[in-house]
Design a protein around this motif. Structure first.
Motif, PDB file in Angstrom:
ATOM      1  N   ASP A   1       0.873  -1.169   0.000  1.00  0.00           N
ATOM      2  CA  ASP A   1       0.000   0.000   0.000  1.00  0.00           C
ATOM      3  C   ASP A   1       0.912   1.221   0.000  1.00  0.00           C
ATOM      4  OD1 ASP A   1      -2.303  -1.486  -0.095  1.00  0.00           O
ATOM      5  OD2 ASP A   1      -2.480  -1.624   2.090  1.00  0.00           O
ATOM      6  N   LEU A   2       0.354   2.361  -0.416  1.00  0.00           N
ATOM      7  CA  LEU A   2       1.241   3.490  -0.717  1.00  0.00           C
ATOM      8  C   LEU A   2       0.784   4.798  -0.087  1.00  0.00           C
ATOM      9  CD1 LEU A   2       1.648   2.680  -4.516  1.00  0.00           C
ATOM     10  CD2 LEU A   2       3.481   2.584  -2.813  1.00  0.00           C
ATOM     11  N   ILE A   3       1.769   5.599   0.301  1.00  0.00           N
ATOM     12  CA  ILE A   3       1.541   7.001   0.655  1.00  0.00           C
ATOM     13  C   ILE A   3       2.379   7.799  -0.344  1.00  0.00           C
ATOM     14  CG2 ILE A   3       1.779   8.779   2.423  1.00  0.00           C
ATOM     15  CD1 ILE A   3       1.756   6.442   4.512  1.00  0.00           C
TER      16      ILE A   3
ATOM     17  N   ARG B   1      -4.331   6.738  -9.078  1.00  0.00           N
ATOM     18  CA  ARG B   1      -5.308   5.889  -9.798  1.00  0.00           C
ATOM     19  C   ARG B   1      -4.623   4.678 -10.407  1.00  0.00           C
ATOM     20  NH1 ARG B   1      -8.027  10.344 -12.549  1.00  0.00           N
ATOM     21  NH2 ARG B   1      -9.640  11.053 -11.124  1.00  0.00           N
ATOM     22  N   ALA B   2      -3.469   4.918 -11.046  1.00  0.00           N
ATOM     23  CA  ALA B   2      -2.745   3.811 -11.692  1.00  0.00           C
ATOM     24  C   ALA B   2      -2.288   2.787 -10.645  1.00  0.00           C
ATOM     25  CB  ALA B   2      -1.565   4.354 -12.481  1.00  0.00           C
TER      26      ALA B   2
ATOM     27  N   ALA C   1      -3.042  -1.457  -5.059  1.00  0.00           N
ATOM     28  CA  ALA C   1      -2.619  -0.798  -3.817  1.00  0.00           C
ATOM     29  C   ALA C   1      -3.721   0.101  -3.249  1.00  0.00           C
ATOM     30  CB  ALA C   1      -1.377   0.046  -4.086  1.00  0.00           C
ATOM     31  N   ALA C   2      -3.805   0.162  -1.932  1.00  0.00           N
ATOM     32  CA  ALA C   2      -4.569   1.236  -1.284  1.00  0.00           C
ATOM     33  C   ALA C   2      -3.637   2.439  -1.232  1.00  0.00           C
ATOM     34  CB  ALA C   2      -4.984   0.816   0.115  1.00  0.00           C
ATOM     35  N   VAL C   3      -4.137   3.609  -1.616  1.00  0.00           N
ATOM     36  CA  VAL C   3      -3.246   4.761  -1.777  1.00  0.00           C
ATOM     37  C   VAL C   3      -3.749   5.956  -0.975  1.00  0.00           C
ATOM     38  CG1 VAL C   3      -2.184   6.354  -3.426  1.00  0.00           C
ATOM     39  CG2 VAL C   3      -2.668   4.004  -4.121  1.00  0.00           C
ATOM     40  N   GLN C   4      -2.827   6.570  -0.247  1.00  0.00           N
ATOM     41  CA  GLN C   4      -3.099   7.841   0.428  1.00  0.00           C
ATOM     42  C   GLN C   4      -2.261   8.905  -0.267  1.00  0.00           C
ATOM     43  OE1 GLN C   4      -2.462   7.601   4.667  1.00  0.00           O
ATOM     44  NE2 GLN C   4      -2.495   9.814   4.925  1.00  0.00           N
ATOM     45  N   ARG C   5      -2.912   9.983  -0.709  1.00  0.00           N
ATOM     46  CA  ARG C   5      -2.166  11.064  -1.373  1.00  0.00           C
ATOM     47  C   ARG C   5      -1.862  12.161  -0.371  1.00  0.00           C
ATOM     48  NH1 ARG C   5      -6.203  13.140  -4.836  1.00  0.00           N
ATOM     49  NH2 ARG C   5      -7.582  11.436  -4.269  1.00  0.00           N
ATOM     50  N   VAL C   6      -0.637  12.657  -0.380  1.00  0.00           N
ATOM     51  CA  VAL C   6      -0.253  13.769   0.494  1.00  0.00           C
ATOM     52  C   VAL C   6       0.343  14.868  -0.384  1.00  0.00           C
ATOM     53  CG1 VAL C   6       1.131  14.496   2.473  1.00  0.00           C
ATOM     54  CG2 VAL C   6       0.250  12.154   2.378  1.00  0.00           C
ATOM     55  N   PRO C   7      -0.492  15.821  -0.816  1.00  0.00           N
ATOM     56  CA  PRO C   7       0.058  16.902  -1.639  1.00  0.00           C
ATOM     57  C   PRO C   7       0.803  17.894  -0.750  1.00  0.00           C
ATOM     58  CG  PRO C   7      -2.377  16.893  -1.654  1.00  0.00           C
ATOM     59  CD  PRO C   7      -1.925  15.973  -0.569  1.00  0.00           C
TER      60      PRO C   7
END
Ligand SMILES: NC(=O)c1ccc[n+]([C@@H]2O[C@H](COP(=O)([O-])OP(=O)(O)OC[C@H]3O[C@@H](n4cnc5c(N)ncnc54)[C@H](OP(=O)(O)O)[C@@H]3O)[C@@H](O)[C@H]2O)c1
Length: 237
Positions: free
Chosen positions: A33-35, A49-50, A56-62
């Motif tokens: 899984d990804l941050i 999205r890709a 993967a479960a994805v958490q985005r941290v802009p």
């Protein structure tokens, strides 16, 4: 009765919005899984999205990793098994033509952000007694060239930082690796640069995936990945 699947390890990748970081995220998505951290929220969303499509479960941290307070606020306390410090910038200009802003930007992203991000995530790894910190250095971390005063300086710093950190945390079960690519075809180079002979970002991602998935007792500390030859285009002819 079937046993529930084991939770996937979590990898945090900085500079995940494009180039090498994007390729690393996509590679690791198969088993992690990804941050994902970067400033460009639109590009980050496309990468997320890709990666989700890859499972993967994805958490985005802009976030801007040069902002110490914001980075600490966003990342402190997150469960991270694999940290990939990849965000970086290069202004390959002779010293006397380099502005103070260009100098400071390179030091802020390539050096100071290593402190902000690693300081937020490493205590959790040490407390759990396992984890992996991977840093994208460069062959510029042991070479010099005209136009490289600041960039090569920051990448030489990376080598010293990585090896010292490795010695500090290995007894706590945490590995530290530095991947040192030669030239890679990304937006790090100005538009119009001939990149036909360079590595592809996924070539570096494959090296990262190898380094962070060795058995717990085996540490690949330094891994240099180079294009075969600047005289041979990637097509291999
Ligand atoms: N390309 C090469 O030939 C080469 C060779 C050896 C090593 N490297 C190293 O590989 C790493 C990745 O470079 P690349 O070639 O993939 O370059 P790139 O295509 O320009 O990507 C750089 C990444 O860093 C992120 N970034 C830059 N400043 C940031 C900031 N303040 N906060 C958060 N993220 C930031 C960018 O995201 P946002 O703009 O969205 O924030 C982007 O995702 C760098 O450390 C570079 O030094 C590259």
């Amino acid at each position: 009765m079937s046993t529930p699947p084991l939770p996937r390890p979590v990898a945090l990748v900085t500079g995940a919005s494009r180039g090498i970081g994007r390729a690393i995220a996509l590679r690791l998505a198969a088993a992690h899984d990804l941050i994902l951290v970067a400033r460009d929220a639109d590009r980050l969303q496309e990468v997320a999205r890709a990666c989700e499509e890859a499972g993967a479960a994805v958490q985005r941290v802009p976030a801007d990793v040069t902002d110490g307070l914001a980075t600490a606020e966003a990342l402190t306390g997150l469960h991270v098994d694999v940290l990939v410090n990849n965000a970086g910038v290069a202004v390959l200009t002779p010293f006397l033509e380099m502005t103070a802003e260009e100098w400071h930007r390179q030091v802020d992203v390539n050096v100071n952000a290593l402190y902000h991000v690693t300081r937020a995530v490493l205590p959790g790894m040490v407390a759990r007694g396992r984890g992996h910190v991977c840093i994208i250095g460069s062959t510029a971390g042991r070479n010099t060239f005209v136009g490289g005063t600041c960039y090569t300086g920051t990448k030489h710093f990376v080598m010293g930082f990585a090896e010292s950190l490795m010695l500090e945390v290995r007894d706590a079960g945490v590995g530290v690796s530095v991947i040192t690519p030669g030239s890679v075809a990304t937006e790090l180079f100005p538009a119009g640069t001939n990149t036909t002979w360079m590595l592809e970002p996924d070539n570096v991602a494959a090296a990262v995936a190898f380094a962070v998935t060795t058995p717990q007792h085996m540490l690949v500390h330094r891994l240099e990945v180079r294009p075969l030859s600047p005289k041979r285009p990637r097509s291999g002819t």
